[in-house]
Design an enzyme around this catalytic site. Structure first.
Site, PDB file in Angstrom:
ATOM      1  N   GLU A 175       0.842  -1.194   0.000  1.00  0.00           N
ATOM      2  CA  GLU A 175       0.000   0.000   0.000  1.00  0.00           C
ATOM      3  C   GLU A 175       0.876   1.243   0.000  1.00  0.00           C
ATOM      4  O   GLU A 175       1.931   1.253   0.655  1.00  0.00           O
ATOM      5  CB  GLU A 175      -0.896   0.029   1.240  1.00  0.00           C
ATOM      6  CG  GLU A 175      -1.811  -1.164   1.382  1.00  0.00           C
ATOM      7  CD  GLU A 175      -2.404  -1.251   2.773  1.00  0.00           C
ATOM      8  OE1 GLU A 175      -3.525  -0.735   2.970  1.00  0.00           O
ATOM      9  OE2 GLU A 175      -1.760  -1.821   3.670  1.00  0.00           O
TER      10      GLU A 175
ATOM     11  N   LYS B 169       2.133   4.692   1.229  1.00  0.00           N
ATOM     12  CA  LYS B 169       2.181   5.306   2.554  1.00  0.00           C
ATOM     13  C   LYS B 169       1.843   6.796   2.401  1.00  0.00           C
ATOM     14  O   LYS B 169       2.682   7.601   2.042  1.00  0.00           O
ATOM     15  CB  LYS B 169       3.572   5.130   3.164  1.00  0.00           C
ATOM     16  CG  LYS B 169       3.699   5.548   4.610  1.00  0.00           C
ATOM     17  CD  LYS B 169       5.081   5.160   5.157  1.00  0.00           C
ATOM     18  CE  LYS B 169       5.217   5.585   6.601  1.00  0.00           C
ATOM     19  NZ  LYS B 169       5.221   7.049   6.755  1.00  0.00           N
TER      20      LYS B 169
ATOM     21  N   ASP C 146       0.947  10.621   3.338  1.00  0.00           N
ATOM     22  CA  ASP C 146       1.520  11.527   4.330  1.00  0.00           C
ATOM     23  C   ASP C 146       0.418  12.425   4.880  1.00  0.00           C
ATOM     24  O   ASP C 146       0.150  13.508   4.361  1.00  0.00           O
ATOM     25  CB  ASP C 146       2.623  12.369   3.684  1.00  0.00           C
ATOM     26  CG  ASP C 146       3.543  12.993   4.724  1.00  0.00           C
ATOM     27  OD1 ASP C 146       3.527  12.524   5.876  1.00  0.00           O
ATOM     28  OD2 ASP C 146       4.272  13.931   4.387  1.00  0.00           O
TER      29      ASP C 146
ATOM     30  N   TYR D 269      -8.450   8.095   3.538  1.00  0.00           N
ATOM     31  CA  TYR D 269      -8.268   6.754   2.987  1.00  0.00           C
ATOM     32  C   TYR D 269      -8.178   5.772   4.147  1.00  0.00           C
ATOM     33  O   TYR D 269      -7.420   5.997   5.102  1.00  0.00           O
ATOM     34  CB  TYR D 269      -6.980   6.650   2.167  1.00  0.00           C
ATOM     35  CG  TYR D 269      -7.092   7.131   0.737  1.00  0.00           C
ATOM     36  CD1 TYR D 269      -8.259   6.946   0.000  1.00  0.00           C
ATOM     37  CD2 TYR D 269      -6.005   7.741   0.110  1.00  0.00           C
ATOM     38  CE1 TYR D 269      -8.355   7.387  -1.317  1.00  0.00           C
ATOM     39  CE2 TYR D 269      -6.096   8.178  -1.199  1.00  0.00           C
ATOM     40  CZ  TYR D 269      -7.263   8.000  -1.904  1.00  0.00           C
ATOM     41  OH  TYR D 269      -7.360   8.434  -3.201  1.00  0.00           O
TER      42      TYR D 269
ATOM     43  N   LYS E 191      10.750   3.522   2.656  1.00  0.00           N
ATOM     44  CA  LYS E 191      10.688   4.965   2.422  1.00  0.00           C
ATOM     45  C   LYS E 191      11.527   5.300   1.190  1.00  0.00           C
ATOM     46  O   LYS E 191      12.687   4.882   1.074  1.00  0.00           O
ATOM     47  CB  LYS E 191      11.219   5.735   3.641  1.00  0.00           C
ATOM     48  CG  LYS E 191      10.440   5.492   4.934  1.00  0.00           C
ATOM     49  CD  LYS E 191       9.094   6.148   4.908  1.00  0.00           C
ATOM     50  CE  LYS E 191       9.186   7.642   5.042  1.00  0.00           C
ATOM     51  NZ  LYS E 191       9.597   8.091   6.369  1.00  0.00           N
TER      52      LYS E 191
ATOM     53  N   CYS F 262      20.956  42.880  11.788  1.00  0.00           N
ATOM     54  CA  CYS F 262      19.631  42.288  11.583  1.00  0.00           C
ATOM     55  C   CYS F 262      19.005  42.845  10.307  1.00  0.00           C
ATOM     56  O   CYS F 262      18.948  44.074  10.126  1.00  0.00           O
ATOM     57  CB  CYS F 262      18.732  42.585  12.774  1.00  0.00           C
ATOM     58  SG  CYS F 262      17.024  42.030  12.563  1.00  0.00           S
TER      59      CYS F 262
ATOM     60  N   CYS G 240      15.852  45.132  11.586  1.00  0.00           N
ATOM     61  CA  CYS G 240      15.951  46.333  12.426  1.00  0.00           C
ATOM     62  C   CYS G 240      17.358  46.924  12.468  1.00  0.00           C
ATOM     63  O   CYS G 240      17.599  47.914  13.173  1.00  0.00           O
ATOM     64  CB  CYS G 240      15.473  46.032  13.847  1.00  0.00           C
ATOM     65  SG  CYS G 240      16.542  44.895  14.757  1.00  0.00           S
TER      66      CYS G 240
ATOM     67  N   CYS H  28      19.459  38.247  16.552  1.00  0.00           N
ATOM     68  CA  CYS H  28      19.230  39.666  16.783  1.00  0.00           C
ATOM     69  C   CYS H  28      18.823  39.841  18.243  1.00  0.00           C
ATOM     70  O   CYS H  28      17.802  39.291  18.663  1.00  0.00           O
ATOM     71  CB  CYS H  28      18.125  40.183  15.865  1.00  0.00           C
ATOM     72  SG  CYS H  28      17.595  41.870  16.269  1.00  0.00           S
TER      73      CYS H  28
ATOM     74  N   CYS I 134      12.589  44.641  17.438  1.00  0.00           N
ATOM     75  CA  CYS I 134      12.672  44.020  16.118  1.00  0.00           C
ATOM     76  C   CYS I 134      11.271  43.558  15.702  1.00  0.00           C
ATOM     77  O   CYS I 134      10.696  42.660  16.336  1.00  0.00           O
ATOM     78  CB  CYS I 134      13.636  42.834  16.165  1.00  0.00           C
ATOM     79  SG  CYS I 134      13.905  42.041  14.567  1.00  0.00           S
TER      80      CYS I 134
END
Length: 712
Positions: A113, A115, A117, A225, A315, A409, A412, A427, A433
């Site tokens: 089957e 798999k 997600d 499913y 997998k 940053c 900022c 930062c 910020c």
């Protein structure tokens, strides 16, 4: 009159169930949409006038409308655990050799089957009616999300009578998912509105199920499913493939991509066939689940300590693409971490077109030696999140230059710092910020914190951009701005009233969730709960020193230093004062839990595995009530490892190496004082103990080899 109304409601209900089945399962439109809508409207009006005559699983439930302030939990009759997996075809051949040996040469077949997600879901049907939907949760208990599940259009609320005879009660396991076109459409809409994009379809489906308003769940257009059938006692269905056919005959959606394979060679053919073909499906997939088909052979093969010997998941390796890096964008998160994001030439990858990818941090950029205009290799982690994994150095331009990480940053312009031992530049301007301030607000209103109904991350971010809110305490000034809020696009009077009611309700949220919602660095849900239970009030917590905080179980030195520093800041003290003035809960209500005894004082315990008489939470409560402490790691200082069923071998081996005594649940209970209070869960968990105890109504799964059968 009543009899006629009941007959009409029943007829409409059955007719609409049939039309839904034809449309969502067989792609057949028996009547025009307008006629269907008229029938549905008639039924809704009759139910409105005579609610006592409405069927529990009426088709009108699919449009949503139920408001749930919180989700109750329920114990799984059969624990929902996980499969082990492999990325290697050689491992699949070794798996087949073990199966062959275990079955002593008998003939056998597999079922393969895809798999999917999504979000694992347990559904209960009684007398053909859907009665309950429960999430996986921690595997032993999950959230009851029945009202959300009822909105899923291809999931039957009432089963058909075709096929094999249905048991009076049975359970269906399956995957709830957001179709990829729906996910793409939703993200396109969010991008157009300037809202944060959803990370992947799985998270989007999970988040949708937890929405408090089932009408909003319905708008997310989730699908289901089925992949497993379970019932008390033994089923008349001899094989997994027969159970899939039965589920399909009863009207449950079963993906037609599964196949019965007579050999490991056929299994590998199936794996190869779907390696690329899976990207043509409207649902995210990341592998193949392979199971022995015959239930009796599953019983014979049994389990290892961690997984069934009769099933394995393959997998697929992440698909890689090659494209050019054009630029780098830097994003600032809630804690000030500055994360680089690669801007790429569009490249097709795992069924989508990728334009952006994670570069993680400065260390990763340096380790991979990534430069602007390089040709880079991109993969999708878990087939969803793109990331750069390498550089094609053979295609590097001669004039390429290393990427120079910013020293200020990007939001900022504050000089960045890099704390010792950390990979990210940060930062430090957490109060000035804008991205940090906005992210803190989004965290405060999130589900696991204050969970403010009508004020999600997108809305509060929009309010921040408009200058309507500046910090958590300013949220409680919004009632004075109700008229202004009602004038905003996509708001309106009803939305404003819902938001204001949510703000008022948030004042009842427990102290530990408020503490978590403040967003103190390193103070997650568990630590916030520990600190709240230990100090009871915000006043006591704010004057505690770092040394005192570090003495609280599961609060280490780094966490303690961070929390103490946060509470010493005048601006944070002012924020807490304003929250208190707004009426937010800053102390635990009720009396502190009373100790049952000091019998376990000075002892520390690790709990591992599945227990027969109590859940883990109940055993933890018992240990703490008798003076003991719970820890999450095994060390030489540990007093006892309490071992339940299916405990992993690694913990046992580590405990044995440290010469830590390993005891059973019964041996732990024998250490407690005699008397009914010694082995009973504290009052707040007594119901859970009753749910999880073995009983005549809590039998083993149909395959009869123990609780892990519920995986599939």
């Amino acid at each position: 009159m009543t009899t006629d109304l009941q007959a009409r409601i029943t007829a409409l209900t059955e007719r609409l169930h049939h039309l839904n089945y034809q449309y969502y399962q067989r792609d057949i439109s028996e009547i025009p949409d307008q006629e269907f809508d008229q029938l549905l409207a008639e039924l809704a009006e009759l139910e409105k006038q005579h609610p006592e005559l409405a069927h529990p699983n009426s088709p009108t439930q699919r449009v949503g409308g139920t408001i749930t302030k919180q989700f109750p939990t329920a114990a799984h009759r059969y624990p929902m655990l996980s499969l082990g997996n492999t990325y290697s075809e050689a491992d699949l051949r070794e798996f087949d050799e073990r199966v062959q040996k275990g079955l002593e040469g008998a003939d056998y077949a597999y079922v393969c089957e895809l798999k999917f997600d999504g979000v694992a879901m347990s559904l209960t049907y009684e007398a053909g009616q859907l009665t309950q939907g429960v999430t996986r949760g921690d595997g032993t208990r999950g959230d009851v999300v029945t009202s959300s599940v009822r909105t899923i259009k291809n999931l039957p609320l009432h089963l058909r009578t075709a096929g094999p005879a249905q048991p009076p009660e049975f359970e269906v396991r399956g995957e709830i998912f957001m179709p990829l076109p729906v996910f793409a459409e939703l993200n396109a809409e969010r991008e157009e509105n300037g809202e944060a994009l959803l990370a992947n379809p799985r998270n989007a489906a999970s988040g949708a199920l937890k929405l408090q308003d089932s009408a909003l769940v319905a708008a997310r257009r989730l699908r289901f499913y089925a992949y497993s059938f379970l019932m008390p006692g033994r089923s008349s269905l001899p094989t997994h493939s027969a159970s899939l056919e039965a589920l399909s005959a009863w009207g449950l959606p079963v993906s037609d991509t599964w196949r019965r394979c007579g050999s490991i060679a056929e299994v590998l053919d199936f794996v190869h066939e779907w390696d690329k073909k899976r990207f043509t499906l409207p649902v995210a997939t990341d592998g193949i689940v392979i199971k022995i088909d015959d239930f009796r052979q599953q019983e014979l093969l049994g389990y290892t300590a961690k997984s069934p010997r009769w099933a394995i998941a393959y997998k697929y390796p992440a698909e890689a693409g090659r494209t050019r890096l054009r630029d780098v964008q830097y994003q600032v998160g809630r804690t000030g971490a500055v994360t680089p994001v690669a801007l790429l030439d569009p490249v097709p990858l795992a069924g989508t077109v990728v334009k952006r990818a994670s570069m993680h941090n400065a260390n990763q950029i340096a380790a991979l030696d990534i430069r602007l205009n390089d040709m880079v290799f991109v993969e999708k982690g878990g087939e969803i999140i793109p990331k750069i994994t390498g550089v094609d150095f053979t295609a590097r331009p001669e004039d390429s230059q290393p990427i120079v990480y910013p020293t200020a940053c990007p939001a900022c312009n504050t000089p960045l710092i890099r704390p010792e031992g950390e990979a990210h530049f940060r930062c430090p301007n957490d109060r000035g910020c804008p991205p940090q301030r906005k992210a803190k607000l989004e965290h405060y209103v999130s589900r696991k914190a204050l969970n403010i109904d009508g004020l999600g991350a997108e809305t509060v971010g929009r309010f921040f951009d408009l200058g309507l809110v500046t910090d958590a305490a300013s949220l409680y000034d919004l009632p004075a701005k109700a008229e202004e809020l009602a004038q905003l696009d996509r708001m309106g009077e009803k939305s404003v009233q819902r938001l204001l009611a949510g703000l008022e309700q948030s004042k009842l949220v427990p102290f530990d969730q408020v503490l978590f919602g403040l967003g103190i660095r390193y103070v997650g849900e568990t630590v916030a709960e520990k600190l709240a239970n230990h100090y009871r009030t915000m006043e006591a917590l704010m004057v505690a020193t770092a040394t005192e905080l570090a003495a609280v179980p599961e609060v280490g030195g780094v966490i303690a230093e961070s929390a103490a520093a946060w509470f010493q800041e005048p601006q944070n003290q002012e924020l807490v004062a304003r929250l208190r003035a707004a009426g937010v809960q800053l102390e635990l209500t009720g009396e502190a839990p009373q100790a049952m005894s000091n019998r376990l004082e000075g002892l520390t315990f690790v709990l591992s595995g599945v227990f027969e008489l109590h859940s883990r939470d109940e055993l933890q409560a018992l240990i703490e009530a008798h003076g003991g402490k719970i820890t999450g790691s095994i060390s030489k200082k540990l007093s006892y490892l309490v071992a339940g069923d299916k405990m992993g071998p690694a913990k046992r081996e580590k405990a044995t190496g440290f010469k830590v005594p390993i005891i059973s649940e019964a041996e732990l209970l024998a250490m407690l004082p005699a008397g009914p209070e010694a082995t009973s869960a504290p009052a707040e968990t007594a119901d859970a103990a009753e749910d999880s105890a073995p009983s005549a109504s809590n039998p083993t799964p149909i395959q009869g080899t123990g609780t892990q059968t519920s995986l599939f």
